[in-house]
Design an enzyme around this catalytic site. Structure first.
Site, PDB file in Angstrom:
ATOM      1  N   GLU A  69      23.267 -86.500  88.594  1.00  0.00           N
ATOM      2  CA  GLU A  69      22.867 -85.235  87.981  1.00  0.00           C
ATOM      3  C   GLU A  69      23.297 -85.128  86.514  1.00  0.00           C
ATOM      4  O   GLU A  69      23.355 -84.038  85.950  1.00  0.00           O
ATOM      5  CB  GLU A  69      23.446 -84.069  88.786  1.00  0.00           C
ATOM      6  N   SER A 101      21.128 -81.337  93.871  1.00  0.00           N
ATOM      7  CA  SER A 101      19.810 -81.260  93.234  1.00  0.00           C
ATOM      8  C   SER A 101      18.699 -81.862  94.089  1.00  0.00           C
ATOM      9  O   SER A 101      17.686 -82.322  93.565  1.00  0.00           O
ATOM     10  CB  SER A 101      19.822 -81.940  91.854  1.00  0.00           C
ATOM     11  N   TYR A 151      13.353 -78.715  88.504  1.00  0.00           N
ATOM     12  CA  TYR A 151      13.551 -79.020  87.083  1.00  0.00           C
ATOM     13  C   TYR A 151      12.300 -79.401  86.307  1.00  0.00           C
ATOM     14  O   TYR A 151      12.307 -79.361  85.075  1.00  0.00           O
ATOM     15  CB  TYR A 151      14.563 -80.163  86.949  1.00  0.00           C
ATOM     16  N   ARG A 156      27.153 -70.750  93.957  1.00  0.00           N
ATOM     17  CA  ARG A 156      25.859 -70.324  94.500  1.00  0.00           C
ATOM     18  C   ARG A 156      25.767 -70.781  95.942  1.00  0.00           C
ATOM     19  O   ARG A 156      26.176 -71.898  96.280  1.00  0.00           O
ATOM     20  CB  ARG A 156      24.719 -70.949  93.686  1.00  0.00           C
ATOM     21  N   ASP A 162      22.989 -71.288  99.047  1.00  0.00           N
ATOM     22  CA  ASP A 162      21.570 -71.379  99.377  1.00  0.00           C
ATOM     23  C   ASP A 162      21.366 -71.086 100.860  1.00  0.00           C
ATOM     24  O   ASP A 162      22.118 -71.595 101.707  1.00  0.00           O
ATOM     25  CB  ASP A 162      21.030 -72.763  99.039  1.00  0.00           C
ATOM     26  N   GLU A 222      23.693 -74.737 101.914  1.00  0.00           N
ATOM     27  CA  GLU A 222      24.754 -75.395 101.158  1.00  0.00           C
ATOM     28  C   GLU A 222      25.384 -74.447 100.147  1.00  0.00           C
ATOM     29  O   GLU A 222      24.828 -73.396  99.825  1.00  0.00           O
ATOM     30  CB  GLU A 222      24.243 -76.646 100.446  1.00  0.00           C
ATOM     31  N   ASN A 267      26.978 -74.506  96.216  1.00  0.00           N
ATOM     32  CA  ASN A 267      27.108 -75.221  94.942  1.00  0.00           C
ATOM     33  C   ASN A 267      28.267 -74.600  94.180  1.00  0.00           C
ATOM     34  O   ASN A 267      28.236 -73.401  93.873  1.00  0.00           O
ATOM     35  CB  ASN A 267      25.826 -75.096  94.114  1.00  0.00           C
ATOM     36  N   GLY A 286      23.720 -75.020  88.008  1.00  0.00           N
ATOM     37  CA  GLY A 286      23.142 -75.149  86.675  1.00  0.00           C
ATOM     38  C   GLY A 286      23.368 -73.903  85.825  1.00  0.00           C
ATOM     39  O   GLY A 286      23.414 -72.789  86.341  1.00  0.00           O
TER      40      GLY A 286
END
Length: 311
Positions: free
Chosen positions: A22, A150, A216, A255, A257, A270, A272, A276
């Site tokens: 990443e 990602s 992305y 974050r 999800d 998951e 994070n 980002g």
């Protein structure tokens, strides 16, 4: 919230880049953070992290670190452990939480132990029986490497004969590979900032799932904030996200999800711990909905280096 005097932060290193898959996204996040800090008057300096990162930080006499590294080496507890040894305060989760959150398999096992909902799964060992996996999880399902972010190395599997190649794709990333039951429904993400869940974002993509290209590169991914849920249902998912974040002992910001299936059941996917941070990323998007621009958000995150104490 009253802003600190920029001088209070001292000399700040923004760690970016690194050596994970990443890296490119991390460089974008780091440059965005660096720009915001400098605009706010903070004495901030970009550091493209390599294996000598600890020596670079010590030579630079930095007072604190903003971690904008994504993936292995920066989001998995490695850099956090080095900073603990060096006595340098840093943003985000500590060593254990970073390691657990980066490992999807360990996160899921921990959530199940805590009674939190996450899709059924199994670990794909070399020589696994595709028929047994399908019998256990049904079709479609998703195969993913446990230690990548990602959506790298992930494959949606629609037929049992696709499992072997999906496993090979994930295994090439290194580490354990898991197959997970497919959840049909809507995908949401909850940004967490200093103990608060920000407004949810609903993600929509015409692709098979929210993969690397959808995140992305594609121009047809839709981000809905407000997310469209009734307030009480959004609050329920925010509470679940906070519980999932706390279960892995994450702190500061991050974050979570989630999926919400057609019956309304929410499923944790998951956590994070270093999401980002470009102006198109999800946490800044949620922050804007909560009245924080990117500069405000970056400073709020940097403030947590005081909340969790000088190392």
């Amino acid at each position: 919230m009253t802003r600190r005097d920029p001088a209070d932060y001292g000399r700040v290193a923004v760690l970016m880049g690194g050596w994970s898959a990443e890296r490119a996204i991390s460089l974008r996040s780091g440059q965005a953070v660096l720009h915001c800090l400098r605009t706010a008057g903070v004495d901030a300096h970009g550091v493209d992290a390599d294996r000598d990162v600890l020596q670079v930080l010590q030579r630079g006499h930095f007072d604190r670190v903003f971690i904008a590294l994504h993936g292995r080496g920066g989001e998995d507890g490695v850099v956090q452990g080095a900073l603990e040894l060096a006595g340098i305060p840093y943003t985000g989760s500590g060593v254990a939480a970073s390691a657990v959150a980066m490992d999807k398999l360990m996160s899921k096992r921990l959530w199940r132990g805590a009674g939190l909902p996450t899709p059924e799964f199994c670990v794909l060992q070399p020589g696994f029986d595709p028929g047994a996996v399908v019998a256990a999880l049904g079709l479609p399902l998703i195969v993913k490497p446990a230690l990548e972010g990602s959506s790298i190395g992930m494959t949606r599997v629609n037929r049992a004969e696709e499992l072997v190649q999906a496993h090979a794709t994930a295994a090439a990333c290194g580490g354990p590979v898991l197959a997970e039951a497919w959840i049909t429904g809507q995908e949401y993400t909850a940004a967490i900032l200093d103990g608060e869940a920000l407004p949810l974002i609903r993600l929509e993509t015409p692709r098979a799932f929210y993969d690397y290209e959808a995140k992305y590169l594609a121009g047809d991914t839709r981000y809905l904030c407000p997310c469209g849920l009734p307030p009480e249902e959004e609050a329920r998912l925010q509470t679940l996200a906070l519980e999932a974040f706390a279960a892995v002992t994450a702190r500061g910001w991050g974050r979570v999800d989630l999926m919400r299936d057609e019956s309304g059941q929410a499923w944790l996917i998951e956590v994070n711990t270093v999401p980002g941070m470009t102006d198109h990323s999800l946490v800044p998007m949620a922050a804007r909905a909560a009245g924080l621009d990117l500069e405000d958000l970056v400073l709020r995150i940097l403030d947590t280096t005081f909340v969790y104490g000088e190392a």
